[in-house]
Design an enzyme around this catalytic site. Structure first.
Site, mmCIF file in Angstrom:
data_model
loop_
_atom_site.group_PDB
_atom_site.id
_atom_site.type_symbol
_atom_site.label_atom_id
_atom_site.label_comp_id
_atom_site.label_asym_id
_atom_site.label_seq_id
_atom_site.Cartn_x
_atom_site.Cartn_y
_atom_site.Cartn_z
ATOM 1 N N PRO A 122 47.849 40.161 29.503
ATOM 2 C CA PRO A 122 48.866 39.195 29.924
ATOM 3 C C PRO A 122 48.546 38.490 31.240
ATOM 4 C CG PRO A 122 49.637 41.456 30.243
ATOM 5 C CD PRO A 122 48.367 41.537 29.445
ATOM 6 N N ASN A 123 48.928 37.232 31.264
ATOM 7 C CA ASN A 123 48.805 36.347 32.436
ATOM 8 C C ASN A 123 47.376 35.887 32.715
ATOM 9 O OD1 ASN A 123 51.641 36.392 33.178
ATOM 10 N ND2 ASN A 123 51.290 38.529 33.725
ATOM 11 N N ARG A 181 46.551 31.008 38.924
ATOM 12 C CA ARG A 181 47.328 32.207 39.222
ATOM 13 C C ARG A 181 46.731 32.890 40.456
ATOM 14 N NH1 ARG A 181 46.626 37.932 36.050
ATOM 15 N NH2 ARG A 181 48.282 39.012 37.172
ATOM 16 N N TYR A 195 42.422 36.033 42.225
ATOM 17 C CA TYR A 195 41.723 35.948 40.937
ATOM 18 C C TYR A 195 40.715 34.807 40.852
ATOM 19 C CZ TYR A 195 45.313 39.282 39.598
ATOM 20 O OH TYR A 195 46.105 40.398 39.536
ATOM 21 N N ASN A 255 39.934 43.356 29.458
ATOM 22 C CA ASN A 255 40.706 43.349 30.695
ATOM 23 C C ASN A 255 42.169 43.466 30.259
ATOM 24 O OD1 ASN A 255 42.125 42.925 33.015
ATOM 25 N ND2 ASN A 255 40.950 41.145 33.688
ATOM 26 N N ALA A 262 47.938 43.699 33.325
ATOM 27 C CA ALA A 262 49.020 44.614 33.732
ATOM 28 C C ALA A 262 49.181 45.786 32.764
ATOM 29 C CB ALA A 262 50.334 43.848 33.855
ATOM 30 N N HIS A 306 48.019 49.491 33.474
ATOM 31 C CA HIS A 306 48.782 50.484 34.224
ATOM 32 C C HIS A 306 50.000 50.998 33.461
ATOM 33 C CE1 HIS A 306 46.210 48.514 37.098
ATOM 34 N NE2 HIS A 306 46.888 47.386 37.001
ATOM 35 N N ASP A 335 45.958 54.025 22.780
ATOM 36 C CA ASP A 335 45.916 54.762 21.515
ATOM 37 C C ASP A 335 45.235 53.943 20.421
ATOM 38 O OD1 ASP A 335 47.149 56.950 22.648
ATOM 39 O OD2 ASP A 335 49.092 56.627 21.683
ATOM 40 N N GLU A 343 35.964 48.462 30.453
ATOM 41 C CA GLU A 343 37.179 47.927 31.088
ATOM 42 C C GLU A 343 36.756 47.039 32.253
ATOM 43 O OE1 GLU A 343 39.669 51.131 32.440
ATOM 44 O OE2 GLU A 343 40.868 49.821 33.743
ATOM 45 N N HIS A 383 38.082 44.364 35.406
ATOM 46 C CA HIS A 383 39.127 43.717 36.213
ATOM 47 C C HIS A 383 38.463 42.756 37.170
ATOM 48 C CE1 HIS A 383 42.077 46.499 34.712
ATOM 49 N NE2 HIS A 383 41.209 47.464 34.940
ATOM 50 N N LEU A 384 39.054 41.582 37.306
ATOM 51 C CA LEU A 384 38.517 40.591 38.243
ATOM 52 C C LEU A 384 38.629 41.086 39.677
ATOM 53 C CD1 LEU A 384 40.368 37.837 36.356
ATOM 54 C CD2 LEU A 384 37.908 37.698 36.745
ATOM 55 N N SER A 385 39.779 41.642 40.007
ATOM 56 C CA SER A 385 40.016 42.098 41.379
ATOM 57 C C SER A 385 39.653 43.575 41.505
ATOM 58 C CB SER A 385 41.501 41.900 41.735
ATOM 59 O OG SER A 385 42.319 42.727 40.920
ATOM 60 N N ARG A 407 44.127 47.483 46.066
ATOM 61 C CA ARG A 407 45.424 46.805 45.993
ATOM 62 C C ARG A 407 46.561 47.840 45.968
ATOM 63 N NH1 ARG A 407 45.169 42.413 41.417
ATOM 64 N NH2 ARG A 407 47.097 41.797 42.495
ATOM 65 N N ARG A 443 48.387 50.026 40.966
ATOM 66 C CA ARG A 443 47.225 49.506 40.224
ATOM 67 C C ARG A 443 46.062 50.498 40.209
ATOM 68 N NH1 ARG A 443 48.632 44.034 39.439
ATOM 69 N NH2 ARG A 443 49.922 43.285 41.156
#
Ligand code: DQA
Length: 147
Positions: free
Chosen positions: A11-12, A19, A24, A76, A79, A82, A89, A100, A102-104, A109, A113
């Site tokens: 999401p997002n 954003r 990001y 990725n 949200a 977390h 599953d 996995e 993540h950009l950040s 953070r 997170r």
């Protein structure tokens, strides 16, 4: 047969580029996906990309791997990293190997997170390298032998 890699964006991430660019960056999701597709085709591989803001849609996309398997997944979960036992599953059910991304740097953070429902079942984790993280994950996905 061409190697098949599925890239999942949570999401997002459709908002990348506008954003919180201080976190990001300014690269858009289309830019990221295009670069991955170009690199894959140069390696005679095929990348399929899927973004959704809906947990159910992501779970269903992963479940489809049972009938239409791929060689590797790059995800990725955004949200849902977390929060989502359901997406974890689904990945476990398919037994697909995945990285996995993540950009950040999530560990630099907020404390919420720092926990991921995915890392312990992932082949590996790349975070904090911006869009290059996806490119590095793809290099591994192209070379992964399952060992
Ligand atoms: C993110 C980090 C997550 O904590 C956040 O919810 C995101 C993006 C990243 O790529 O840095 O949406 O996965």
């Amino acid at each position: 047969m061409a190697r098949r890699i599925l890239v999942l964006h949570g999401p997002n991430l459709n908002l990348l580029g506008r954003r919180e660019p201080h976190i990001y960056g300014t690269t858009t999701l289309d830019d990221i996906n295009r670069k991955l597709a170009d690199r894959a085709s140069a390696a005679n591989a095929v990348v399929d990309t899927f973004q959704s803001n809906s947990e159910g849609d992501l779970v269903e996309r992963v479940q489809r791997l049972l009938d239409n398997p791929v060689d590797f997944v790059i995800i990725n979960p955004a949200a849902f990293t977390h929060t989502s036992v359901a997406l974890r599953d689904a990945l476990s059910a398919t037994r697909v190997r995945f990285i996995e991304v993540h950009l950040s740097n999530v560990f630099g953070r907020e404390p919420f997170r720092h926990h991921s429902y995915f890392t312990d079942i992932a082949v590996g984790l790349i975070c904090g390298l911006g869009p290059r993280g996806y490119e590095l994950a793809l290099e591994h996905a192209l070379a992964d032998t399952g060992a």
